[in-house]
Every structure is written in C-alpha cells, then in structure tokens.
Write an enzyme that holds these catalytic residues in place. Structure first.
Site, PDB file in Angstrom:
ATOM      1  N   GLY A 219       0.867  -1.251  -0.110  1.00 18.37           N
ATOM      2  CA  GLY A 219       0.008   0.046   0.144  1.00 18.37           C
ATOM      3  C   GLY A 219       0.757   1.318   0.101  1.00 18.37           C
ATOM      4  N   ASP A 220       0.337   2.436  -0.300  1.00 20.35           N
ATOM      5  CA  ASP A 220       0.713   3.654  -0.255  1.00 20.35           C
ATOM      6  C   ASP A 220       1.823   3.924  -1.396  1.00 20.35           C
ATOM      7  OD1 ASP A 220      -0.899   4.401   1.814  1.00 20.35           O
ATOM      8  OD2 ASP A 220       0.506   3.566   3.230  1.00 20.35           O
TER       9      ASP A 220
ATOM     10  N   LYS B 294      -0.361   5.293  -5.568  1.00 26.01           N
ATOM     11  CA  LYS B 294      -1.638   4.846  -6.642  1.00 26.01           C
ATOM     12  C   LYS B 294      -2.531   5.973  -7.003  1.00 26.01           C
ATOM     13  CE  LYS B 294      -3.146   1.782  -3.752  1.00 26.01           C
ATOM     14  NZ  LYS B 294      -2.123   1.525  -2.777  1.00 26.01           N
TER      15      LYS B 294
ATOM     16  N   LYS C 188      -1.824   9.146  -7.217  1.00 29.79           N
ATOM     17  CA  LYS C 188      -0.996  10.329  -8.050  1.00 29.79           C
ATOM     18  C   LYS C 188      -1.248   9.612  -9.507  1.00 29.79           C
ATOM     19  CE  LYS C 188       3.123  11.535 -10.162  1.00 29.79           C
ATOM     20  NZ  LYS C 188       4.186  12.189 -10.065  1.00 29.79           N
TER      21      LYS C 188
ATOM     22  N   ALA D 233      -8.496   3.225   2.880  1.00 31.42           N
ATOM     23  CA  ALA D 233      -7.214   3.934   2.013  1.00 31.42           C
ATOM     24  C   ALA D 233      -7.069   5.221   2.242  1.00 31.42           C
ATOM     25  CB  ALA D 233      -7.988   3.656   0.394  1.00 31.42           C
ATOM     26  N   GLY D 234      -5.793   5.660   1.856  1.00 34.85           N
ATOM     27  CA  GLY D 234      -5.583   7.154   1.937  1.00 34.85           C
ATOM     28  C   GLY D 234      -4.529   7.569   0.714  1.00 34.85           C
ATOM     29  N   HIS D 235      -5.213   8.119  -0.396  1.00 34.44           N
ATOM     30  CA  HIS D 235      -4.588   8.440  -1.466  1.00 34.44           C
ATOM     31  C   HIS D 235      -4.262   9.882  -1.551  1.00 34.44           C
ATOM     32  CE1 HIS D 235      -6.671   4.695  -3.458  1.00 34.44           C
ATOM     33  NE2 HIS D 235      -5.855   4.199  -2.388  1.00 34.44           N
TER      34      HIS D 235
ATOM     35  N   GLN E 274      -5.113  -0.489  -1.385  1.00 31.24           N
ATOM     36  CA  GLN E 274      -4.210  -1.355  -0.460  1.00 31.24           C
ATOM     37  C   GLN E 274      -3.462  -1.999  -1.746  1.00 31.24           C
ATOM     38  OE1 GLN E 274      -8.056  -1.867   0.444  1.00 31.24           O
ATOM     39  NE2 GLN E 274      -7.274  -0.103   1.756  1.00 31.24           N
TER      40      GLN E 274
ATOM     41  N   GLY F  30      -1.739   8.624  10.256  1.00 27.85           N
ATOM     42  CA  GLY F  30      -0.585   9.402  10.739  1.00 27.85           C
ATOM     43  C   GLY F  30       0.560   8.704  11.036  1.00 27.85           C
TER      44      GLY F  30
ATOM     45  N   LYS G  10       8.438   7.428  -6.633  1.00 30.36           N
ATOM     46  CA  LYS G  10       9.236   7.913  -5.657  1.00 30.36           C
ATOM     47  C   LYS G  10      10.936   7.434  -5.881  1.00 30.36           C
ATOM     48  CE  LYS G  10       6.938   8.688  -1.635  1.00 30.36           C
ATOM     49  NZ  LYS G  10       6.243   8.486  -0.294  1.00 30.36           N
TER      50      LYS G  10
ATOM     51  N   SER H 224       7.482   7.690 -11.783  1.00 31.70           N
ATOM     52  CA  SER H 224       7.167   9.056 -11.029  1.00 31.70           C
ATOM     53  C   SER H 224       8.487   9.410 -10.379  1.00 31.70           C
ATOM     54  CB  SER H 224       5.951   8.666 -10.069  1.00 31.70           C
ATOM     55  OG  SER H 224       5.803   9.748  -8.995  1.00 31.70           O
TER      56      SER H 224
HETATM   57  P1  GDP Z   1      -1.456   5.413  -2.214  1.00 36.51           P
HETATM   58  O1  GDP Z   1      -2.333   4.926  -0.993  1.00 36.51           O
HETATM   59  O2  GDP Z   1      -0.896   4.352  -3.022  1.00 36.51           O
HETATM   60  O3  GDP Z   1      -2.522   6.394  -3.156  1.00 36.51           O
HETATM   61  O4  GDP Z   1      -0.261   6.455  -1.847  1.00 36.51           O
HETATM   62  P2  GDP Z   1      -0.296   7.554  -0.836  1.00 36.51           P
HETATM   63  O5  GDP Z   1      -0.746   8.727  -1.476  1.00 36.51           O
HETATM   64  O6  GDP Z   1      -0.684   7.083   0.623  1.00 36.51           O
HETATM   65  O7  GDP Z   1       1.240   7.801  -0.484  1.00 36.51           O
HETATM   66  C1  GDP Z   1       2.262   8.079  -1.462  1.00 36.51           C
HETATM   67  C2  GDP Z   1       2.617   9.362  -0.914  1.00 36.51           C
HETATM   68  O8  GDP Z   1       4.063   9.510  -2.140  1.00 36.51           O
HETATM   69  C3  GDP Z   1       1.811  10.696  -1.095  1.00 36.51           C
HETATM   70  O9  GDP Z   1       2.436  11.565  -0.245  1.00 36.51           O
HETATM   71  C4  GDP Z   1       2.204  11.121  -2.477  1.00 36.51           C
HETATM   72  O10 GDP Z   1       1.988  12.451  -2.518  1.00 36.51           O
HETATM   73  C5  GDP Z   1       3.701  10.833  -2.441  1.00 36.51           C
HETATM   74  N1  GDP Z   1       4.211  10.632  -3.866  1.00 36.51           N
HETATM   75  C6  GDP Z   1       3.671   9.956  -4.992  1.00 36.51           C
HETATM   76  N2  GDP Z   1       4.472   9.858  -6.018  1.00 36.51           N
HETATM   77  C7  GDP Z   1       5.712  10.275  -5.740  1.00 36.51           C
HETATM   78  C8  GDP Z   1       7.197  10.458  -6.158  1.00 36.51           C
HETATM   79  O11 GDP Z   1       7.301  10.089  -7.186  1.00 36.51           O
HETATM   80  N3  GDP Z   1       8.028  10.881  -5.382  1.00 36.51           N
HETATM   81  C9  GDP Z   1       7.877  11.487  -4.144  1.00 36.51           C
HETATM   82  N4  GDP Z   1       8.726  12.094  -3.370  1.00 36.51           N
HETATM   83  N5  GDP Z   1       6.688  11.505  -3.488  1.00 36.51           N
HETATM   84  C10 GDP Z   1       5.691  10.822  -4.108  1.00 36.51           C
HETATM   85  P1  IMO Z   2      -3.939   2.586   0.456  1.00 32.64           P
HETATM   86  O1  IMO Z   2      -5.144   2.427  -0.410  1.00 32.64           O
HETATM   87  C1  IMO Z   2      -1.310   0.944   3.687  1.00 32.64           C
HETATM   88  C2  IMO Z   2      -3.176  -1.993   6.371  1.00 32.64           C
HETATM   89  C3  IMO Z   2      -3.242  -1.526   7.746  1.00 32.64           C
HETATM   90  C4  IMO Z   2      -3.355  -2.829   8.491  1.00 32.64           C
HETATM   91  C5  IMO Z   2      -4.045  -3.888   7.514  1.00 32.64           C
HETATM   92  C6  IMO Z   2      -5.329  -3.955   7.906  1.00 32.64           C
HETATM   93  O2  IMO Z   2      -3.576   3.933   0.875  1.00 32.64           O
HETATM   94  O3  IMO Z   2      -2.556   1.830  -0.155  1.00 32.64           O
HETATM   95  P2  IMO Z   2      -7.687  -2.561   7.722  1.00 32.64           P
HETATM   96  O4  IMO Z   2      -8.042  -1.341   8.479  1.00 32.64           O
HETATM   97  O5  IMO Z   2      -7.792  -2.575   6.203  1.00 32.64           O
HETATM   98  O6  IMO Z   2      -8.549  -3.838   8.415  1.00 32.64           O
HETATM   99  O7  IMO Z   2      -6.009  -2.815   8.293  1.00 32.64           O
HETATM  100  O8  IMO Z   2      -3.946  -3.121   6.282  1.00 32.64           O
HETATM  101  N1  IMO Z   2      -3.841  -0.976   5.356  1.00 32.64           N
HETATM  102  C7  IMO Z   2      -3.151  -0.220   4.514  1.00 32.64           C
HETATM  103  N2  IMO Z   2      -1.779   0.232   4.657  1.00 32.64           N
HETATM  104  N3  IMO Z   2      -2.265   1.667   2.774  1.00 32.64           N
HETATM  105  C8  IMO Z   2      -3.493   1.237   2.837  1.00 32.64           C
HETATM  106  O9  IMO Z   2      -4.212   1.895   1.912  1.00 32.64           O
HETATM  107  C9  IMO Z   2      -4.069   0.454   3.805  1.00 32.64           C
HETATM  108  N4  IMO Z   2      -5.284  -0.096   4.158  1.00 32.64           N
HETATM  109  C10 IMO Z   2      -5.166  -0.880   5.063  1.00 32.64           C
HETATM  110  O10 IMO Z   2      -2.483  -0.323   8.212  1.00 32.64           O
HETATM  111  O11 IMO Z   2      -1.861  -3.110   8.521  1.00 32.64           O
HETATM  112 MG    MG Z   3      -2.162   5.379   1.034  1.00 31.91          MG
END
Ligand code: GDP
Ligand code: IMO
Ligand code: MG
Length: 429
Positions: free
Chosen positions: A12-13, A16, A18, A39-41, A223, A301, A330, A412
C-alpha cells in the site's frame, strides 16, 4: 484501445492516487472496486493537495467516479469526505458520483468491534486502521450486511438490524465494550439516508453501457497485493481481494473488461501496521528513507516502516496480480545515496528458498539476500523525460524490470501530477 486497472504491488501507499489522477485524463470513468476508507490517496495538483479515502481519484479531473459493490461504504465518512473536497472546489454530485446499490455499509458498530478486537489482541494486533473494514466484510460474507439499497426500505432495516445486533452485541459484550441499541443505529441511518441515497445506482448496468459505448474505464485499486486477504501476508492483511481479478467481481463487469493491469511499486518498500517485512531496515538508512519519502500514513498518521525494494515479493505480485506493466514511484527518494540494495532472494534456515513461506513461524526466520548497486548523485526529482535521468538511475530501473519480470511503463519523480515519465500508454494495451 483497452481499459486499465491500477493495483498496489507492495503493502500500500505506493502512489496509486497520484498515478490514477494522472491516467484519469485519458479515461472517461474511474471505478473503485474494493476496500473502503482504510485507503488514503494523496494527490498534489499545483498548490492544492487532495487527500481521498473513499472517493475515486478521477473526481479531481472532473471524471465520473463510481463506487462498485466490492467496496464497503461508511456513509458518515463518505459524506464528510464529500464536504471536505467540496470545500476545496471539487464538484461531487449524483451526476459525477454513483454508488452501487448492493454495496455493504460500514456502521458505527463495525468500527467499535474492529477497535475492541485489536485491543484484545494486545501484542498480536494486526494494526488495522480501526475503521470497521474487517467486520463489515465479515458481515457481507455472513449474509447479514445492511446494504445501501436497504436504506430506502424501513421495513427491511427493522429485521436486518435485529440480526446484526444479535451478533455484534454478543461479541461486544464478550469483549467488555459498550453495546449498541437498535434505536441509535436506526437514527444514525435515517439521518444519513436522504443525503446518500441520491448517489445510488445500478452500477453493473451503467458500466455495461459505458463499455458498449467504447468509453474508457479506469479501475482504481486500494491497498496492495501483499495486503490481499488470499495472497498477502495473512493474517496481517486487509479483508478484501486487492488483485486485479477483483476489479471484475467488485464492480459487476466480466474479466475481459479489466484490461491492462498496471501495478504500482515504490522504488523501495514501506508498510504501515504489523506483519512480516523481510527487507525492513531498523537502522539509520530506514529512518533516512522515511524522512525523505515523508512516510507517514495518510489515514492514521502512523510512521511507515521502511526498507529496500523487495524484488521477490514484487515478482510474486506481478504473477498473482496479473500485472502487465509497473509504474515505479518515488525514485527521487533514492537520489544521492552512495549505494542501494535490492532483495533478490530469501534464505530459510541456511537454505535459499523459491518464495516467501505462508506459515508465520517460518516467515519470521526468513532472511533476505541482497544485491548492492551503485547509487547516483544527480537529482531525478521532477524529471519528466527518460533523457533527464542519470545513467545509474536508468540502470536501477532496468535491473528492477529484469528481477520482477515486468516492464516499467511509467515512472514518477515527485508527488506533483505532471512529474511523471510515460514509457508506454497503458490504454493502448
Ligand atoms: P496510495 O495510497 O498508493 O495512493 O499512496 P499515498 O498517497 O498514501 O502515499 C504516497 C505518497 O507519496 C503521497 O504523499 C504522494 O504525494 C507521494 N508521492 C507519490 N509519488 C511520488 C514520487 O514519485 N515522489 C515522491 N517524492 N513522492 C511521491
Ligand atoms: P492505500 O489504498 C497501507 C493496512 C493497515 C493494516 C492492515 C489491515 O492507501 O494503499 P484494515 O483497516 O484494512 O483492516 O487494516 O492493512 N492498510 C493499509 N496500509 N495503505 C492502505 O491503503 C491500507 N489500508 C489498510 O495498516 O496493517
Ligand atoms: Mg495510501
């Protein structure tokens, strides 16, 4: 011309949000098919930063957003998010957002169970987001979920709530947590229903029409493969299938509609919450990656655990996820490191093994085998063409392609929307 499905290839994170925002300019409809507001995007567009949890990321481009039946929807969280992004100038109306009538709802009782169970697990906790995702999916499979369409039928809510509370109050009482009354839950749902019901639609039908009309559909995963309930590091996973196959089940289209599967992977690894992480770094380098990459969970957080790129796990994600190409994000976070390691194999009890084991005690004994590569001194941050990349960075990307057995089709180089290098348009298949 093809549709595109975006999924996370690690834990995750990966970025996606972006990438979906960037690709959405080429799509007509963006569909969420699993997960919920766990999820947190994060999307960065000029001086605006949008943080989306439940809303499809295409809404930022003004594209129609669809929430498919495979998602679990907390109506209160949904309305709060709509209010929040509307205040930032986005237009979210029943014309731009449709939600499947058969989507299961997350109610306050689900969050309460999620948190009470985590507390009871103590040191063996999963580290969930505490948002009721697991309990809501359990209710769906147990055939006692309250679904969006039920909000329009008071007589249905009445008997469904009896069944739901019989189950959950027994559990809550056993865990020593406060129980819920039917009246309180009814009041909660009746207050939200008039604002949520206008978004309700027959999503399978809408998507079928779109497909026949040749409109481009972008499926947005949440995720990632290593958090998939079947293929991830169980039990430290989320409660849905995150792989591309679920884009079909989770939105009501045939498997052929899924199209090109784009896996998103960071140039290193991170994980939030508990569970195995073979290439995790507990040293200064791990902290450096965390600081440079601003690795803090968007939803909770919490600081994200950091480590080197694990080619063994991403290759597995490519295979089980059906990934046709990778978007590597990244890369800029690795700028200036004298050397970079990549996990290229695993050892268990002194022997090299083919894949990460499934049983927990064996998982804990796995040690990574690393390959060390030379880093690069020039910056890749903000690079928008392949020609702008240092030779050593290109070498790193090429090595990853070899190891995971998939082409890198997008790169990216910063959080900003346009700092993206396209090698091959996934909509062209
Ligand atoms: P997601 O859950 O897969 O959508 O990813 P998140 O948004 O939770 O976490 C990705 C973080 O990396 C966010 O703060 C984006 O703004 C940041 N990000 C995405 N692509 C890049 C990159 O290519 N470089 C850097 N430095 N940050 C990025
Ligand atoms: P995005 O879409 C990262 C993780 C939680 C925990 C496990 C189960 O932003 O990539 P849950 O609340 O789903 O039952 O928690 O999954 N988790 C994530 N980790 N990015 C996410 O979403 C996540 N959604 C759930 O931290 O370990
Ligand atoms: Mg996320």
């Amino acid at each position: 011309m093809s549709n595109v499905t975006v999924i996370g290839a690690q834990w995750g994170d990966e970025g996606k949000g972006k990438i979906v925002d960037w690709l959405a300019s080429r799509a007509d409809i963006v569909v969420r098919f699993q997960g919920g507001h766990n999820a947190g995007h994060t999307l960065v567009v000029g001086d605006q930063t949008y943080k989306l949890s439940l809303l499809p990321s295409g809404l930022v481009r003004g594209k129609m957003g669809v929430i498919g039946n495979g998602v679990v929807v907390d109506p209160e969280a949904l309305l709060a998010e709509i209010d929040r992004v509307s205040a930032q100038g986005l237009k979210v109306t029943p014309e731009t957002l449709r939600i499947a009538e058969n989507v299961p709802l997350i109610l306050p009782v689900h969050g309460a169970i999620d948190r009470a169970r985590e507390e009871a697990r103590g040191a063996r906790k999963i580290g969930t987001t505490g948002r009721g995702i697991g309990p809501a999916y359990e209710d769906k499979v147990a055939r006692r979920a309250i679904r969006l369409c039920d909000l329009a039928e008071p007589e249905t809510l009445d008997w469904k709530l009896d069944e739901l509370l019989l189950h959950h109050n027994t559990l809550l009482a056993g865990l020593g947590a406060p129980t819920f009354t039917k009246a309180a839950l009814l009041e909660h749902m009746n207050a939200l229903a008039p604002r949520v019901l206008p978004y309700m639609d027959t999503v399978w039908d809408l998507l079928d029409d779109a497909r026949r009309a040749g409109r481009r559909i972008l499926f947005e995963g949440a995720q990632a493969v290593m958090l998939d309930v079947d293929h991830g590091t169980y039990p430290f996973v989320t409660s849905s299938n995150t792989i591309a196959a679920n884009a079909a089940t989770g939105s009501g289209v045939g498997p052929g509609t899924v199209g090109f599967v784009l896996g998103i992977a960071k140039a290193y690894s991170t994980r939030v919450g508990e569970g195995p992480f073979p290439s995790e770094l507990h040293d200064e380098m791990g902290r450096t990656l965390g600081t440079r990459g601003h690795e803090f969970g968007t939803v909770t957080g919490r600081p994200r655990r950091c480590g080197w790129f694990d080619a063994m796990l991403v290759r597995r994600a490519v295979r089980v996820g059906g990934i046709n190409g990778l978007a590597l994000t990244k890369l800029d976070v690795l700028d200036g490191l004298p050397e970079i390691k990549v996990c290229v194999g695993y050892e268990l009890d002194g022997k090299e093994i083919r894949s990460f084991p499934s049983a927990p005690a064996a998982q804990a004994r796995v040690t990574p085998i690393y390959e060390t590569m030379e880093g690069w001194t020039d910056s890749t941050r903000g690079a928008r063409s392949w020609a702008d990349l240092p030779a050593q960075a290109i070498k790193y990307v090429r090595r990853i392609e070899e190891l995971v057995e998939a082409p890198v089709t997008l790169l990216s180089t910063s959080p900003e929307r346009d700092d993206t290098i396209l090698m091959r348009d996934p909509f062209e298949g």
